[in-house]
Design a protein around this motif. Structure first.
Motif, mmCIF file in Angstrom:
data_model
loop_
_atom_site.group_PDB
_atom_site.id
_atom_site.type_symbol
_atom_site.label_atom_id
_atom_site.label_comp_id
_atom_site.label_asym_id
_atom_site.label_seq_id
_atom_site.Cartn_x
_atom_site.Cartn_y
_atom_site.Cartn_z
ATOM 1 N N SER A 1 0.838 -1.196 0.000
ATOM 2 C CA SER A 1 0.000 0.000 0.000
ATOM 3 C C SER A 1 0.876 1.249 0.000
ATOM 4 O O SER A 1 1.967 1.237 0.579
ATOM 5 C CB SER A 1 -0.907 0.018 1.238
ATOM 6 O OG SER A 1 -1.601 1.247 1.332
ATOM 7 N N ALA B 1 -3.241 -2.926 -2.015
ATOM 8 C CA ALA B 1 -3.274 -3.976 -3.031
ATOM 9 C C ALA B 1 -2.906 -5.304 -2.391
ATOM 10 O O ALA B 1 -2.075 -5.360 -1.478
ATOM 11 C CB ALA B 1 -2.308 -3.652 -4.169
ATOM 12 N N LEU C 1 -7.522 5.275 -5.533
ATOM 13 C CA LEU C 1 -6.858 4.768 -6.731
ATOM 14 C C LEU C 1 -6.077 5.865 -7.443
ATOM 15 O O LEU C 1 -4.938 5.660 -7.876
ATOM 16 C CB LEU C 1 -7.895 4.164 -7.681
ATOM 17 C CG LEU C 1 -8.554 2.861 -7.224
ATOM 18 C CD1 LEU C 1 -9.646 2.455 -8.206
ATOM 19 C CD2 LEU C 1 -7.524 1.754 -7.101
ATOM 20 N N VAL C 2 -6.678 7.042 -7.556
ATOM 21 C CA VAL C 2 -5.999 8.171 -8.205
ATOM 22 C C VAL C 2 -4.769 8.584 -7.394
ATOM 23 O O VAL C 2 -3.696 8.852 -7.946
ATOM 24 C CB VAL C 2 -6.965 9.362 -8.374
ATOM 25 C CG1 VAL C 2 -6.210 10.598 -8.856
ATOM 26 C CG2 VAL C 2 -8.079 9.005 -9.350
ATOM 27 N N ALA D 1 -3.028 6.694 -5.328
ATOM 28 C CA ALA D 1 -2.009 5.646 -5.420
ATOM 29 C C ALA D 1 -1.244 5.752 -6.735
ATOM 30 O O ALA D 1 -0.012 5.625 -6.770
ATOM 31 C CB ALA D 1 -2.662 4.275 -5.297
ATOM 32 N N GLU D 2 -1.970 5.990 -7.821
ATOM 33 C CA GLU D 2 -1.319 6.132 -9.127
ATOM 34 C C GLU D 2 -0.367 7.326 -9.130
ATOM 35 O O GLU D 2 0.761 7.244 -9.627
ATOM 36 C CB GLU D 2 -2.371 6.299 -10.222
ATOM 37 C CG GLU D 2 -1.773 6.407 -11.615
ATOM 38 C CD GLU D 2 -2.824 6.548 -12.701
ATOM 39 O OE1 GLU D 2 -2.445 6.542 -13.886
ATOM 40 O OE2 GLU D 2 -4.020 6.669 -12.368
ATOM 41 N N ALA D 3 -0.818 8.437 -8.554
ATOM 42 C CA ALA D 3 0.027 9.633 -8.494
ATOM 43 C C ALA D 3 1.268 9.383 -7.635
ATOM 44 O O ALA D 3 2.383 9.781 -7.996
ATOM 45 C CB ALA D 3 -0.776 10.801 -7.935
ATOM 46 N N TYR E 1 2.830 6.518 -6.910
ATOM 47 C CA TYR E 1 3.786 5.578 -7.486
ATOM 48 C C TYR E 1 4.383 6.054 -8.810
ATOM 49 O O TYR E 1 5.449 5.588 -9.213
ATOM 50 C CB TYR E 1 3.124 4.221 -7.690
ATOM 51 C CG TYR E 1 2.931 3.439 -6.407
ATOM 52 C CD1 TYR E 1 3.944 3.364 -5.457
ATOM 53 C CD2 TYR E 1 1.738 2.771 -6.148
ATOM 54 C CE1 TYR E 1 3.775 2.643 -4.284
ATOM 55 C CE2 TYR E 1 1.561 2.038 -4.980
ATOM 56 C CZ TYR E 1 2.583 1.981 -4.050
ATOM 57 O OH TYR E 1 2.411 1.264 -2.897
ATOM 58 N N SER E 2 3.719 6.983 -9.488
ATOM 59 C CA SER E 2 4.217 7.402 -10.802
ATOM 60 C C SER E 2 4.904 8.765 -10.796
ATOM 61 O O SER E 2 5.687 9.065 -11.701
ATOM 62 C CB SER E 2 3.061 7.437 -11.818
ATOM 63 O OG SER E 2 2.077 8.392 -11.424
ATOM 64 N N SER E 3 4.634 9.587 -9.770
ATOM 65 C CA SER E 3 5.131 10.964 -9.830
ATOM 66 C C SER E 3 5.846 11.451 -8.573
ATOM 67 O O SER E 3 6.233 12.616 -8.516
ATOM 68 C CB SER E 3 3.957 11.922 -10.110
ATOM 69 O OG SER E 3 3.254 11.547 -11.270
#
Length: 216
Positions: free
Chosen positions: A56, A70, A99-100, A102-104, A106-108
């Motif tokens: 997480s 996850a 979800l948004v 988490a994506e931010a 891990y990606s940014s």
């Protein structure tokens, strides 16, 4: 941090006794220099399939309020049972905000995480040095990862069963009582140092004042 031989021994025992292994790796991003996190699932070499890994971004990026995590299950049958259990308990709804986030995360946010780890390690150094210089009765057990440090308080003139009351009501600092984690934790307290350094130092000064008062 768990070493490879320790993790392999856990896997061996789980396979031998047909135990489902649940590996909570939620703190796996918060590892200090000189150490490395090893996902236990990466060491599975045979037909052992009873492995569940929990991850997480909530601890690392301080977004626990968004309730996002996850669960990684490679074996289809075990995964189906897990999904069925979630559904029966009404815990199968997705959180779009989480979800948004988490994506931010891990990606940014890799640069932010790198800076966080530096700050946390500096806080840990401050914590360790302060106790050595000012409150030697309490020993810091230096962690290799995470922002949680165990304090060995067995050198204090306070009965182990009264430590929680001492820290809360005498020092004005709320820590996690070690006994809550099992009888082996008696005499220990857990301190969260993921905070501004000014707050950390204020807490340490409160503890020092309370400890100094024990000798009066």
């Amino acid at each position: 941090m768990w070493k490879i031989d320790e993790l392999k021994e856990v896997l061996r025992l789980c396979k031998k006794y047909n135990v489902i292994l649940v590996s909570d790796e939620i703190h796996s991003d918060l590892v200090f220099k000189g150490h490395k996190h090893i996902p236990i699932a990466s060491l599975i070499e045979d037909d052992f399939k009873n492995c569940i890994t929990l991850v997480s971004p909530t601890k690392t990026f301080n977004i626990a309020g968004l309730s996002v995590s996850a669960v990684i299950i490679s074996e289809a049958g075990l995964r189906a049972k897990f999904r069925s259990t979630l559904s029966k308990n009404g815990a199968n709804m997705l959180n779009i905000f989480g979800l948004v986030a988490a994506e931010a995360a891990y990606s940014s946010c890799e640069k932010w995480l790198d800076e966080l780890l530096v700050y946390l390690e500096e806080n840990l150094n401050t914590l360790e040095e302060y106790f050595k210089e000012n409150i030697p009765q309490i020993k810091v057990i230096r962690p290799e990862a995470t922002y949680l440090a165990w304090l060995d308080c067995n050198g204090l003139k306070v009965p182990a069963g009264q430590l929680k009351d001492f820290f809360v009501n005498k020092a004005g600092v709320g820590l996690n009582d070690g006994f809550a984690f099992g009888k082996e934790g008696l005499g220990f307290q857990r301190l969260n140092f993921a905070c501004p350094r000014t707050v950390l130092l204020e807490g340490l000064e409160r503890i020092k004042k309370a400890v100094d008062g024990l000798s009066c």
